[in-house]
Motif scaffolding. Structure first.
Motif, PDB file in Angstrom:
ATOM      1  N   ASP A  43      -2.181  -9.675   4.780  1.00  0.00           N
ATOM      2  CA  ASP A  43      -3.197  -8.652   4.230  1.00  0.00           C
ATOM      3  C   ASP A  43      -4.570  -9.231   4.145  1.00  0.00           C
ATOM      4  O   ASP A  43      -5.637  -8.950   4.426  1.00  0.00           O
ATOM      5  CB  ASP A  43      -2.829  -8.269   2.789  1.00  0.00           C
ATOM      6  CG  ASP A  43      -1.650  -7.178   2.800  1.00  0.00           C
ATOM      7  OD1 ASP A  43      -1.796  -6.146   2.915  1.00  0.00           O
ATOM      8  OD2 ASP A  43      -0.563  -8.060   2.944  1.00  0.00           O
ATOM      9  N   LYS A  47      -8.110  -7.965   6.118  1.00  0.00           N
ATOM     10  CA  LYS A  47      -9.243  -7.837   5.671  1.00  0.00           C
ATOM     11  C   LYS A  47     -10.410  -8.387   5.987  1.00  0.00           C
ATOM     12  O   LYS A  47     -11.700  -8.144   6.099  1.00  0.00           O
ATOM     13  CB  LYS A  47      -9.055  -8.133   3.905  1.00  0.00           C
ATOM     14  CG  LYS A  47      -8.142  -7.121   3.305  1.00  0.00           C
ATOM     15  CD  LYS A  47      -8.078  -7.560   1.725  1.00  0.00           C
ATOM     16  CE  LYS A  47      -7.153  -6.769   1.038  1.00  0.00           C
ATOM     17  NZ  LYS A  47      -7.035  -7.246  -0.428  1.00  0.00           N
ATOM     18  N   SER A  63       1.985  -6.120   2.154  1.00  0.00           N
ATOM     19  CA  SER A  63       1.837  -4.704   1.603  1.00  0.00           C
ATOM     20  C   SER A  63       2.365  -3.739   2.780  1.00  0.00           C
ATOM     21  O   SER A  63       2.616  -4.231   4.018  1.00  0.00           O
ATOM     22  CB  SER A  63       0.399  -4.258   1.622  1.00  0.00           C
ATOM     23  OG  SER A  63      -0.229  -4.399   2.895  1.00  0.00           O
ATOM     24  N   GLU A  65       0.797  -1.146   4.033  1.00  0.00           N
ATOM     25  CA  GLU A  65      -0.247  -0.880   4.950  1.00  0.00           C
ATOM     26  C   GLU A  65      -0.267  -1.840   5.980  1.00  0.00           C
ATOM     27  O   GLU A  65      -0.410  -1.637   7.241  1.00  0.00           O
ATOM     28  CB  GLU A  65      -1.776  -1.217   4.244  1.00  0.00           C
ATOM     29  CG  GLU A  65      -1.704   0.318   3.143  1.00  0.00           C
ATOM     30  CD  GLU A  65      -1.066   0.061   1.772  1.00  0.00           C
ATOM     31  OE1 GLU A  65      -1.264   0.963   1.166  1.00  0.00           O
ATOM     32  OE2 GLU A  65      -0.558  -1.078   1.714  1.00  0.00           O
ATOM     33  N   ALA A  66      -0.128  -3.285   5.637  1.00  0.00           N
ATOM     34  CA  ALA A  66      -0.107  -4.301   6.670  1.00  0.00           C
ATOM     35  C   ALA A  66       1.178  -4.128   7.658  1.00  0.00           C
ATOM     36  O   ALA A  66       1.105  -4.499   8.603  1.00  0.00           O
ATOM     37  CB  ALA A  66      -0.048  -5.720   5.956  1.00  0.00           C
TER      38      ALA A  66
END
Length: 219
Positions: A43, A47, A63, A65-66
């Protein structure tokens, strides 16, 4: 040691879930362009606009999302809980050296655990980049070409002793231990030569990364 997940002829940057700045990433990738993430370090990499070649860990902090962004073949889940994600990664990377970022600056227990793992992998060349310093395990013999006046600190991770040349305060005849004497804030007076018995961490200003990588590794 576990089977290698990542093999590289050059250096590998290993990113954790601690504090990471764009400068950390740039400095590491300049010398170790293959990026591997330890669990939630993926993550942090995303970013900063970087996609890791591999993500290794127990995935307790990665996460969703990752997971959705990264290709499934880059995710290497290691379920066992007897080692840290940092150790899981080091044992599955085959490379001449590893530059570790994101393993300091937030949780102190994670930083201490990373230093502990570095101490237990004496055959691996691992340099940890922190906010002000680089940190690595001193080999039995270490030669460094550093500018006079540079700061050089030594911190024992066990009973240690050694000899020195090129330090303002020589260490010859001294006994070091985590609950005893340490060697912080010494100063360089010329070419540094250290011999060391026992586990000793070397801390240098982070702009000395090139000098640390230039010295031959003896374990």
């Amino acid at each position: 040691m576990a089977a290698a997940v990542v093999s590289s002829a050059g250096g590998v940057t290993l990113i954790g879930g601690g504090a990471v700045t764009p400068e950390d990433m740039s400095q590491a990738l300049a010398v170790a362009p293959v990026l591997v993430a330890a669990d939630g370090g993926a993550d942090a990499a995303l970013k900063l606009g970087q996609r890791p070649t591999a993500v290794i860990g127990d995935f307790d902090s990665l996460s969703q999302e990752a997971r959705a962004i990264l290709p499934p073949e880059t995710l290497h889940h290691v379920a066992e809980q007897d080692s840290t994600d940092f150790q899981k990664c080091l044992s599955r990377i085959d490379a001449p050296f590893v530059i570790a970022i994101g393993f300091s600056g937030l949780r102190l227990d994670h930083t201490l655990a990373a230093l502990n793992v570095m101490t237990r992998f004496p055959a691996r060349r691992v340099i940890l980049i922190a906010a002000e310093d680089i940190i690595f395990l001193c080999p039995p013999r270490l030669c460094l070409d550093l500018p006079p006046g540079s700061r050089l600190s030594l911190f024992p991770m066990g009973s240690s002793r050694g000899t020195s040349q090129g330090l303002e305060w020589p260490i010859d005849g001294l006994e070091f231990a985590p609950d005893g004497r340490s060697g912080t804030s010494n100063r360089v007076t010329g070419p540094v030569q250290l011999t060391m018995q026992g586990r000793m961490l070397v801390l240098l200003p982070r702009d000395m990364l090139g000098a640390a990588l230039a010295t031959p590794l003896e374990r």
